[in-house]
Design an enzyme around this catalytic site. Structure first.
Site, PDB file in Angstrom:
ATOM      1  N   GLU A   1       0.883  -1.176   0.000  1.00 63.25           N
ATOM      2  CA  GLU A   1       0.000   0.000   0.000  1.00 63.25           C
ATOM      3  C   GLU A   1       0.915   1.218   0.000  1.00 63.25           C
ATOM      4  O   GLU A   1       1.414   1.628   1.044  1.00 63.25           O
ATOM      5  CB  GLU A   1      -0.907  -0.023   1.243  1.00 63.25           C
ATOM      6  CG  GLU A   1      -1.927  -1.147   1.258  1.00 63.25           C
ATOM      7  CD  GLU A   1      -3.047  -0.952   0.254  1.00 63.25           C
ATOM      8  OE1 GLU A   1      -3.271   0.193  -0.188  1.00 63.25           O
ATOM      9  OE2 GLU A   1      -3.695  -1.948  -0.106  1.00 63.25           O
TER      10      GLU A   1
ATOM     11  N   CYS B   1      -1.847   9.232   2.160  1.00 62.54           N
ATOM     12  CA  CYS B   1      -1.548   8.684   0.832  1.00 62.54           C
ATOM     13  C   CYS B   1      -2.583   9.089  -0.209  1.00 62.54           C
ATOM     14  O   CYS B   1      -2.278   9.183  -1.385  1.00 62.54           O
ATOM     15  CB  CYS B   1      -1.456   7.174   0.912  1.00 62.54           C
ATOM     16  SG  CYS B   1      -2.910   6.443   1.669  1.00 62.54           S
TER      17      CYS B   1
HETATM   18  P1  NAD Z   1       8.471   4.714   4.843  1.00 60.37           P
HETATM   19  O1  NAD Z   1       8.289   3.758   3.755  1.00 60.37           O
HETATM   20  O2  NAD Z   1       9.664   5.611   4.819  1.00 60.37           O
HETATM   21  O3  NAD Z   1       8.497   3.959   6.226  1.00 60.37           O
HETATM   22  C1  NAD Z   1       7.572   2.921   6.538  1.00 60.37           C
HETATM   23  C2  NAD Z   1       8.178   2.029   7.589  1.00 60.37           C
HETATM   24  O4  NAD Z   1       9.158   1.234   6.946  1.00 60.37           O
HETATM   25  C3  NAD Z   1       8.912   2.788   8.692  1.00 60.37           C
HETATM   26  O5  NAD Z   1       8.023   3.006   9.768  1.00 60.37           O
HETATM   27  C4  NAD Z   1      10.047   1.870   9.044  1.00 60.37           C
HETATM   28  O6  NAD Z   1       9.671   1.059  10.140  1.00 60.37           O
HETATM   29  C5  NAD Z   1      10.227   0.997   7.827  1.00 60.37           C
HETATM   30  N1  NAD Z   1      11.487   1.313   7.145  1.00 60.37           N
HETATM   31  C6  NAD Z   1      11.986   2.521   6.840  1.00 60.37           C
HETATM   32  N2  NAD Z   1      13.153   2.393   6.204  1.00 60.37           N
HETATM   33  C7  NAD Z   1      13.405   1.069   6.090  1.00 60.37           C
HETATM   34  C8  NAD Z   1      14.456   0.298   5.530  1.00 60.37           C
HETATM   35  N3  NAD Z   1      15.506   0.885   4.937  1.00 60.37           N
HETATM   36  N4  NAD Z   1      14.358  -1.043   5.598  1.00 60.37           N
HETATM   37  C9  NAD Z   1      13.324  -1.638   6.181  1.00 60.37           C
HETATM   38  N5  NAD Z   1      12.301  -0.971   6.735  1.00 60.37           N
HETATM   39  C10 NAD Z   1      12.340   0.373   6.694  1.00 60.37           C
HETATM   40  O7  NAD Z   1       7.145   5.522   4.776  1.00 60.37           O
HETATM   41  P2  NAD Z   1       6.614   6.692   5.642  1.00 60.37           P
HETATM   42  O8  NAD Z   1       7.432   7.929   5.578  1.00 60.37           O
HETATM   43  O9  NAD Z   1       6.357   6.112   6.985  1.00 60.37           O
HETATM   44  O10 NAD Z   1       5.206   6.975   4.902  1.00 60.37           O
HETATM   45  C11 NAD Z   1       5.107   7.800   3.786  1.00 60.37           C
HETATM   46  C12 NAD Z   1       4.718   7.042   2.547  1.00 60.37           C
HETATM   47  O11 NAD Z   1       3.771   6.029   2.828  1.00 60.37           O
HETATM   48  C13 NAD Z   1       4.078   7.932   1.525  1.00 60.37           C
HETATM   49  O12 NAD Z   1       4.578   7.613   0.267  1.00 60.37           O
HETATM   50  C14 NAD Z   1       2.604   7.578   1.608  1.00 60.37           C
HETATM   51  O13 NAD Z   1       1.883   7.828   0.441  1.00 60.37           O
HETATM   52  C15 NAD Z   1       2.684   6.118   1.929  1.00 60.37           C
HETATM   53  N6  NAD Z   1       1.458   5.670   2.574  1.00 60.37           N
HETATM   54  C16 NAD Z   1       0.622   4.860   1.884  1.00 60.37           C
HETATM   55  C17 NAD Z   1      -0.576   4.472   2.458  1.00 60.37           C
HETATM   56  C18 NAD Z   1      -1.555   3.582   1.733  1.00 60.37           C
HETATM   57  O14 NAD Z   1      -2.500   3.122   2.365  1.00 60.37           O
HETATM   58  N7  NAD Z   1      -1.395   3.331   0.446  1.00 60.37           N
HETATM   59  C19 NAD Z   1      -0.901   4.908   3.732  1.00 60.37           C
HETATM   60  C20 NAD Z   1      -0.003   5.712   4.412  1.00 60.37           C
HETATM   61  C21 NAD Z   1       1.184   6.085   3.829  1.00 60.37           C
END
Ligand code: NAD
Length: 480
Positions: free
Chosen positions: A210, A248
Site C-alpha cells: 500500500e 496517501c
Molecule cells: P516509509 O516507507 O519511509 O516507512 C515505513 C516504515 O518502513 C517505517 O516506519 C520503518 O519502520 C520501515 N522502514 C523505513 N526504512 C526502512 C528500511 N531501509 N528497511 C526496512 N524498513 C524500513 O514511509 P513513511 O514515511 O512512513 O510513509 C510515507 C509514505 O507512505 C508515503 O509515500 C505515503 O503515500 C505512503 N502511505 C501509503 C498508504 C496507503 O494506504 N497506500 C498509507 C499511508 C502512507
C-alpha cells in the site's frame, strides 16, 4: 536475533495448532478488537494527539471509527466469507463438483504506517484475523506513542499467542524482513516498498504494498457558486483536513483551467480561514508534521526560489515547532521536486491548463496515482477520465470518502502499489483461494489418454469448443 525467531516460532506453532482457523476464534478476536477500540478511546485520542496533534474528531473519523466499523463489518460477514463457494464445471466433467475454499496464508507480517498509526495498522489486522491467520504486527516507530500503546494494550485483548506486536525501528524491520513469512502487508513509501519486495522474493512470499504517489484533483469548471463552496471544502478537507496532507490519498495538486484559477484560490482561502481561523498555527484542527524527516523533506521542496515565487498563500515555516503553514502555490515549475515527488504535507500546487481535457495527458505523464479526484458534471469527460487514465480509485465530486466504503477495494496500481483491502477485499487479501474438484470413477474419457490418433485430436478440440457435443463424442469415444 534469538528473541524474534523464538517469537515467530511460537506464533507459527499457534497457527499450526489450527486454532486460528476456527470461526469461533476469528469471531472472538473481532469482538475483542471492537472492545479494544471502545475501551481505549481516550488513550487512543491522547496517543494520536501526542504523536501527530490529531484532534479527537479527526482521530475518531479517520482512525477509531474506521477500525470499529471494519471489525463490526467483518464480524457480521466472516462466516459467509469463509464458507467455500461452489464452482461451475463443464458438463464434460459430469458427475463432479467444484469448490473454492479460502484458507489462511499462515503467519503474516503487517507493517503499519505513522500517519494513521491506529487505522492503517489495525485495519489490515482485521482482514488477517478474519481470514484465520496468525500475525506479527509492526507499528511504525515514527508514531512512538501509538506504537507503544498498541504493544502494551493489544495483548490484553487479542490472543497473545497468535497475535504479537513488535516495536522497533529500521533495524527491527530488517530483521523481520529476513524471516520467512506466508504473507507481508506493507503500508509506506515506494522506496521501502522495494526493500520489502526484494526481501519477500527470497522466500517467494506474497506481498501487498500500500504505497503512495501524486494524487491529482481535476476541477472542470466553476459555474455554480454554491457548488464552488462545496468543492473548496472538499479540496481543503482532502489537503489539510486529514493529517495535514500527510495522507496517501490526500490531494497532491489541482489541475484547473487558467480562467478559473483565481476564483479557486479565493474560495480555498475563504474556506481555510473558516476552518483554521486567521492563524492556522494556533488551530487545534490541523495536525502537526509527524516527524523531523518529513519536515526537512517538505522544507527542501520549498527551497527552490522558483517554487518560493509561486506561493500565493501561506508559506511561513517555524523550524522550532516544525510548523508549515497551509500553503497554496500557483504553477510551480513542472520539473521542480514539488511536482515530481509525492508532497505528503500541507503544500498544494495549482497547475493551470488552457483546456481541462489536457488534464488526462498531464496525469498520464506521471506514474499511476493511488487516487484521482475530479469535480465535473460532464458525463463524457467522466468517461474519458475512467477510460484514459489508470489509478487505484477515481472519485467524482468528492474527496477521501472512497476510503471508508467497505464495498470498494482500496489499493494502488503500478507505482502506487498492488493488492487491495477493505471489507471482503481484506479477507481475500489474507486468504489463499484453494480450488477443490471432486470426481467419481465413471465415466472414463478414453480420448484423453494415449495412444494418440486423429479421432482423439478432433474429440479434444470439440470437447473444448462445445461441451455437449464433447459429451456425445465422449460416449462414441467410449466405444472405440
Ligand atoms: P516509509 O516507507 O519511509 O516507512 C515505513 C516504515 O518502513 C517505517 O516506519 C520503518 O519502520 C520501515 N522502514 C523505513 N526504512 C526502512 C528500511 N531501509 N528497511 C526496512 N524498513 C524500513 O514511509 P513513511 O514515511 O512512513 O510513509 C510515507 C509514505 O507512505 C508515503 O509515500 C505515503 O503515500 C505512503 N502511505 C501509503 C498508504 C496507503 O494506504 N497506500 C498509507 C499511508 C502512507
Amino acid at each position: 536475533m534469538e528473541g524474534l525467531e523464538g517469537t515467530l516460532a511460537g506464533v507459527r506453532e499457534t497457527f499450526e495448532s489450527g486454532r486460528t482457523r476456527s470461526i469461533a476464534w476469528r469471531k472472538s478476536q473481532l469482538k475483542a478488537m471492537i472492545e479494544f477500540v471502545q475501551d481505549n478511546e481516550e488513550k487512543i485520542f491522547k496517543s494520536l494527539d501526542q504523536d501527530l496533534g490529531k484532534h479527537p474528531v479527526e482521530a475518531y473519523r479517520d482512525e477509531i471509527g474506521v477500525v470499529a466499523k471494519s471489525a463490526k463489518h467483518a464480524l457480521s460477514c466472516v462466516q459467509k466469507w469463509m464458507t467455500p463457494k461452489k464452482g461451475n464445471l463443464p458438463l464434460l466433467f459430469f458427475p463432479a463438483s467444484a469448490q473454492v475454499m479460502p484458507e489462511p496464508f499462515g503467519v503474516v507480517l503487517i507493517m503499519g504506517s505513522w500517519n494513521f498509526p491506529i487505522s492503517l495498522t489495525l485495519d489490515p489486522l482485521i482482514g488477517a484475523i478474519s481470514a484465520g491467520n496468525a500475525v506479527i504486527l509492526k507499528p511504525s516507530e515514527l508514531s512512538p506513542t501509538c506504537a507503544s500503546f498498541l504493544a502494551e494494550t493489544i495483548p490484553k485483548y487479542l490472543d497473545p499467542n497468535a497475535i504479537k506486536v513488535i516495536e522497533g525501528g529500521i533495524d527491527v524491520c530488517h530483521q523481520l524482513l529476513q524471516q520467512k513469512w506466508d504473507k507481508i502487508f506493507f503500508t509506506g513509501s515506494q522506496r521501502v516498498g522495494r526493500i520489502v519486495m526484494t526481501a519477500a522474493a527470497q522466500h517467494l512470499t506474497p506481498v501487498t504494498l500500500e504505497l503512495g504517489g501524486k494524487c491529482p484533483a481535476i476541477l472542470d469548471s466553476i459555474s455554480n457558486p454554491n457548488n464552488m463552496k462545496v468543492i473548496a471544502k472538499r479540496i481543503v478537507g482532502a489537503k489539510w483536513g486529514s493529517c495535514s496532507g500527510q495522507a496517501c490519498i490526500a490531494i497532491d495538486y489541482v489541475l484547473v483551467e487558467e480562467k478559473f484559477a483565481s476564483c479557486l484560490i479565493d474560495s480555498l482561502r475563504k474556506t481555510m480561514k473558516r476552518f483554521y481561523g486567521e492563524s492556522p498555527r494556533e488551530s487545534k484542527s490541523i495536525c502537526k508534521i509527524g516527524n523531523e524527516t518529513n519536515f526537512k523533506r517538505l522544507l527542501n521542496l520549498l527551497k527552490d526560489p522558483l517554487v518560493q515565487a509561486s506561493i500565493v498563500h501561506g508559506g511561513s515555516v517555524d523550524e522550532e515547532t516544525m510548523f508549515i503553514e497551509p500553503t497554496i502555490l500557483l504553477n510551480p515549475p513542472l520539473d521542480s521536486q514539488i511536482m515530481t515527488e509525492e508532497i505528503f504535507g500541507p503544500l498544494l500546487p495549482i497547475i493551470t491548463l488552457d483546456n481541462i481535457q489536457e488534464s488526462i495527458e498531464f496525469i498520464n505523464s506521471k506514474p499511476k496515482p493511488l487516487a484521482i479526484y475530479a469535480f465535473t458534471k460532464d458525463e463524457t469527460f467522466k468517461k474519458q477520465i475512467l477510460s484514459k487514465t489508470s489509478s487505484g480509485s477515481v472519485t467524482f465530486n468528492d474527496t477521501l470518502v472512497q476510503f471508508i466504503c467497505d464495498s470498494l477495494p482500496f489499493g494502488g496500481v503500478g507505482q502506487s502499489g498492488f493488492g487491495r483491502y477493505h471489507g471482503k477485499y481484506s479477507f481475500d487479501s489474507f486468504s489463499h483461494e484453494k480450488a477443490i474438484l471432486q470426481r467419481g470413477f465413471f465415466p472414463e474419457l478414453e480420448p484423453r489418454y494415449p495412444p494418440w490418433n486423429n479421432f482423439k485430436l478432433q474429440f479434444i478440440k470439440l470437447a473444448y469448443a462445445f461441451n455437449y457435443i464433447g459429451l456425445i463424442l465422449l460416449l462414441l469415444g467410449l466405444k472405440n
